[in-house]
Scaffold this active site. Structure first.
Site, short mmCIF file in Angstrom:
data_model
loop_
_atom_site.label_atom_id
_atom_site.label_comp_id
_atom_site.label_asym_id
_atom_site.label_seq_id
_atom_site.Cartn_x
_atom_site.Cartn_y
_atom_site.Cartn_z
CG ASP A 1 -8.62 -3.19 10.61
OD1 ASP A 1 -8.35 -2.79 11.76
OD2 ASP A 1 -8.33 -2.56 9.59
NE ARG B 1 -3.14 -2.40 9.27
CZ ARG B 1 -3.94 -2.52 10.32
NH1 ARG B 1 -4.86 -3.46 10.34
NH2 ARG B 1 -3.82 -1.72 11.36
NE ARG C 1 -0.62 0.19 4.98
CZ ARG C 1 -1.05 0.83 6.06
NH1 ARG C 1 -2.10 1.62 6.00
NH2 ARG C 1 -0.42 0.67 7.21
CG PHE D 1 -14.89 -0.53 2.12
CD1 PHE D 1 -15.82 -1.33 2.78
CD2 PHE D 1 -13.95 0.13 2.87
CE1 PHE D 1 -15.81 -1.44 4.16
CE2 PHE D 1 -13.92 0.03 4.25
CZ PHE D 1 -14.85 -0.76 4.90
CG HIS E 1 -6.00 -1.88 4.49
ND1 HIS E 1 -5.45 -0.84 3.74
CD2 HIS E 1 -5.73 -1.61 5.79
CE1 HIS E 1 -4.88 0.02 4.58
NE2 HIS E 1 -5.02 -0.42 5.82
CD GLU F 1 -16.70 2.95 0.64
OE1 GLU F 1 -16.01 3.05 1.66
OE2 GLU F 1 -17.96 2.96 0.66
#
Length: 313
Positions: free
Chosen positions: A117, A167, A10, A83, A109, A58
Site C-alpha cells: 500500500d 496487517r 487485526r 486515517f 494497518h 473518518e
C-alpha cells in the site's frame, strides 16, 4: 520442531469484538467503509444492529462515536491507523480527548508492514500523535493473545484508548497459562544482565529472536514487552536500566515520538542510561512486500541483532 502459529492482530481485533459483544450489550462498533480490512465485518455479521458503517468519513465517524459515548454506550471506531490517528486527529483530540469520553479507537494497518500500500498508508507516526493527547491510553499488542486481552481491557477502562493493530501475521508468543495483561504494565519475556531490549508490537517477537542470536555471541540480553506505551511502566524500565546498564528500544514506528521517545523521556529524567533507538528513521516508507520492508529497515531479527551488537561493542 513445530512451526510457530502466526495471526495478524487485526484478525484478533475482529474476533475479540465478537466475543466481547456476546458478553455485553452496550458495545457499538463503527467503521469507515473498511469492515473487511479491519475485520469488524465479523462483528457486523454477528450483531448487525450494533455496527455502523459511516462511509469514507473518518472525522464524522469519530464525532458520531463521541455522541454515542455520551449516551453511556462504549463505541469502538475502526479504520486504518493513517486515517484514525492522522486524518481524524482533530476530532479525536477535541471531541474525544478534551471531554475525556469513553471512545476506543481500533487502528489497523499500522507501520511499514502494510507493505504494498506504500508510504501514504504506512503510518509510522500514530503512536506519537496519540500519546500526546491528554488522558489517551496507547496500546500496541504484540500478538493474537495480547490483542484480544487488550480489547477487553480497553472496554473495561473508563476513558479514551488507542489500540494499534497490524496487517502482517505475527508469531503467537504469549500463549501460556500465566499470561496476564494489565494496562500500563510491561512484561519481561527473557531475563538478561548485559543489556535490555525494550520492544513493542510486531517487533517483540523479532527482539526475542535477536536476543537468541546475541546469546550465541555471549551477550545476555533481557527482553521486555511494552504493550502499553501510555501510561508506560516506568518502574520496570528504571529497574532494567539499573540492572543491565543500557537500553535498546525496538518499534515499527518512527524513532521520533514513539516507544523510543517515551522510554528516553523516563530514563533521562529518572535514571540516565546509555540508549539506542531502533525503528523507522526520519523517513517515509515505500511500497513492497512487508517482510522485505522489515528487513530493509532493519526491523527483522537479523537487523536488530546487527544494530545491538554494534551498539554493545
Amino acid at each position: 520442531m513445530s512451526e510457530v502459529k502466526k495471526i495478524a492482530t487485526r484478525e484478533s481485533y475482529g474476533n475479540a469484538l465478537v466475543e466481547l459483544g456476546k458478553e455485553v450489550d452496550n458495545l457499538v462498533v463503527l467503521d469507515a467503509d473498511l469492515a473487511e480490512a479491519t475485520k469488524t465485518g465479523t462483528f457486523k455479521k454477528a450483531f448487525p444492529d450494533r455496527h455502523i458503517d459511516c462511509g469514507i468519513a473518518e472525522c464524522n465517524m469519530v464525532g458520531i462515536a463521541a455522541g454515542i459515548a455520551a449516551t453511556g454506550k462504549v463505541p469502538f471506531v475502526s479504520s486504518f491507523a493513517m486515517f484514525a490517528a492522522g486524518r481524524a486527529f482533530e476530532q479525536v483530540r477535541n471531541s474525544v480527548g478534551y471531554p475525556h469520553l469513553n471512545v476506543k479507537i481500533g487502528a489497523t494497518h499500522a507501520g511499514i508492514s502494510v507493505g504494498e500500500d506504500g508510504a501514504s498508508h504506512q503510518c509510522n507516526e500514530d503512536i506519537a500523535l496519540m500519546r500526546v493527547i491528554p488522558g489517551m491510553v496507547v496500546i500496541n499488542p504484540s500478538d493474537d493473545v495480547e490483542a484480544k486481552a487488550a480489547v477487553k481491557a480497553a472496554y473495561e477502562h473508563e476513558g479514551p484508548v488507542y489500540l494499534r493493530f497490524g496487517r502482517l501475521a505475527a508469531p503467537v508468543i504469549n500463549d501460556r497459562a500465566d499470561y496476564k495483561f494489565e494496562i500500563g504494565k510491561g512484561v519481561t519475556l527473557r531475563d538478561g544482565k548485559d543489556l535490555t531490549l525494550v520492544a513493542t508490537g510486531l517487533c517483540v517477537s523479532a527482539a526475542l529472536e535477536a536476543a537468541e542470536k546475541l546469546a550465541a555471541d555471549g551477550i545476555d540480553a533481557r527482553v521486555i514487552n511494552i504493550h502499553t506505551i501510555k501510561p508506560i511502566d516506568e518502574e520496570l524500565l528504571i529497574q532494567a536500566a539499573k540492572e543491565t546498564g543500557s537500553i535498546v528500544t525496538v518499534e515499527e514506528h518512527s524513532v521520533i515520538g514513539g516507544l523510543g521517545g517515551a522510554v528516553a523521556e523516563v530514563l533521562s529524567e529518572k535514571c540516565p542510561t546509555k540508549m539506542l533507538r531502533i525503528g523507522v528513521e526520519d523517513t517515509f516508507g515505500e511500497s513492497g512486500p512487508a517482510v522485505q520492508l522489515l528487513e530493509k529497515y532493519g526491523l527483522d531479527a537479523a537487523g536488530i541483532y546487527q544494530k545491538v551488537k554494534a551498539f554493545h561493542s
